[in-house]
Design a protein around this motif. Structure first.
Motif, PDB file in Angstrom:
ATOM      1  N   SER A 135      31.492  42.707  45.143  1.00 46.77           N
ATOM      2  CA  SER A 135      31.721  42.230  43.781  1.00 46.77           C
ATOM      3  C   SER A 135      32.065  40.749  43.765  1.00 46.77           C
ATOM      4  N   PHE A 196      35.703  44.694  35.854  1.00 49.10           N
ATOM      5  CA  PHE A 196      35.150  45.414  36.996  1.00 49.10           C
ATOM      6  C   PHE A 196      35.353  46.902  36.724  1.00 49.10           C
ATOM      7  N   ILE A 217      31.126  43.567  35.898  1.00 47.77           N
ATOM      8  CA  ILE A 217      30.643  43.946  37.222  1.00 47.77           C
ATOM      9  C   ILE A 217      30.743  45.470  37.329  1.00 47.77           C
TER      10      ILE A 217
END
Length: 266
Positions: A135, A196, A217
């Motif tokens: 990531s 995320f 993400i």
């Protein structure tokens, strides 16, 4: 226009660099306690990536009764330079004990408490869990700086959420972690600059969860009702409504196998 953060360009760049290393003295050993669709697909991807750099991969199929002794054999085998334990771990096996037993020097998935302690103390020079590492590297590749950004992680596991928080804090991001008991998730995600997510609930995050400047993400991988691989993000709904996102497939997941192979070699 929403930017899609594909991992392929970074993958090809890293693969080219990895091919410069000799793999003659490197070997990845995988300890598998049960066969299932998830780890079979993972093994297929890992083997395919390893073949591109001529890295040897061996699979040790074991049982709950023999798991500890088989892992110790791999620790003592000088030809093995990296060990990966397939998860989830079946009932009857103490997962914490396996994590304590794996050699810190071969622990490419960063499960041993010694390696976790290094990471949580701010030392990112050793092994780092793969999805968080992928990531961050994907953001770096696209020139997205997390410093001073409000980052929301929708996952609190030892594999994703917690180590990812440490990586972000190390870069002076402001970090918030959400989880299954977080109330009013939408309120939290609307405040975040970078989100995320690794929930594993197919396409449940639509545009109503994000501001127009949000970067998402997507670390999850699951299947929708049609059987198609997806992540947590409803990619069709967020087009032209957020700043950028990583797709599933061809996003974070596409990097994790290569990063694991990189750890074994380096």
């Amino acid at each position: 226009m929403t930017k899609i953060l594909y991992s392929k360009p970074l993958y090809e760049e890293k693969l080219k660099n990895l091919k410069k290393y000799s793999t003659a003295n490197s070997k990845l050993a995988i300890l598998r306690l049960e066969k299932n669709f998830g780890n079979s697909a993972y093994l297929k991807g890992l083997t395919s990536t390893a073949n591109k750099v001529d890295l040897e991969v061996v699979v040790i199929d074991t049982t709950p009764e023999n798991a500890y002794s088989d892992l110790q054999k791999l620790n003592e085998d000088d030809s093995v330079t990296g060990i990966l334990i397939f998860r989830p771990i079946p009932d009857g096996v103490d997962e914490d004990e396996l994590d304590r037993l794996i050699s810190p020097e071969k622990d490419v998935d960063c499960m041993n408490p010694i390696n976790k302690a290094k990471l949580y103390s701010g030392d990112t020079s050793g092994f780092i869990p793969l999805a968080p590492k992928a990531s961050i590297e994907l953001l770096d590749y696209y020139g997205i700086d997390v410093e001073s950004k409000n980052c929301l992680i929708i996952n609190h596991s030892n594999v994703v959420g917690k180590p990812l928080a440490m990586l972000l804090l190390n870069r002076f991001a402001t970090v918030e972690i959400a989880h299954i008991k977080t109330k009013n998730l939408r309120e939290h995600s609307l405040r975040a600059d970078i989100i995320f997510t690794a929930v594993g609930e197919s396409e449940f995050l639509d545009s109503s969860y994000f501001s127009e400047d949000a970067i998402v993400i997507d670390i999850a991988i699951t299947r929708n009702e049609d059987g198609r691989f997806t992540g947590d993000l409803n990619s069709a709904d967020i087009q032209d409504k957020i700043k950028a996102y990583s797709p599933v497939p061809n996003g974070v997941g596409g990097l994790t196998n290569l990063l694991l192979i990189e750890s074994v070699i380096k």
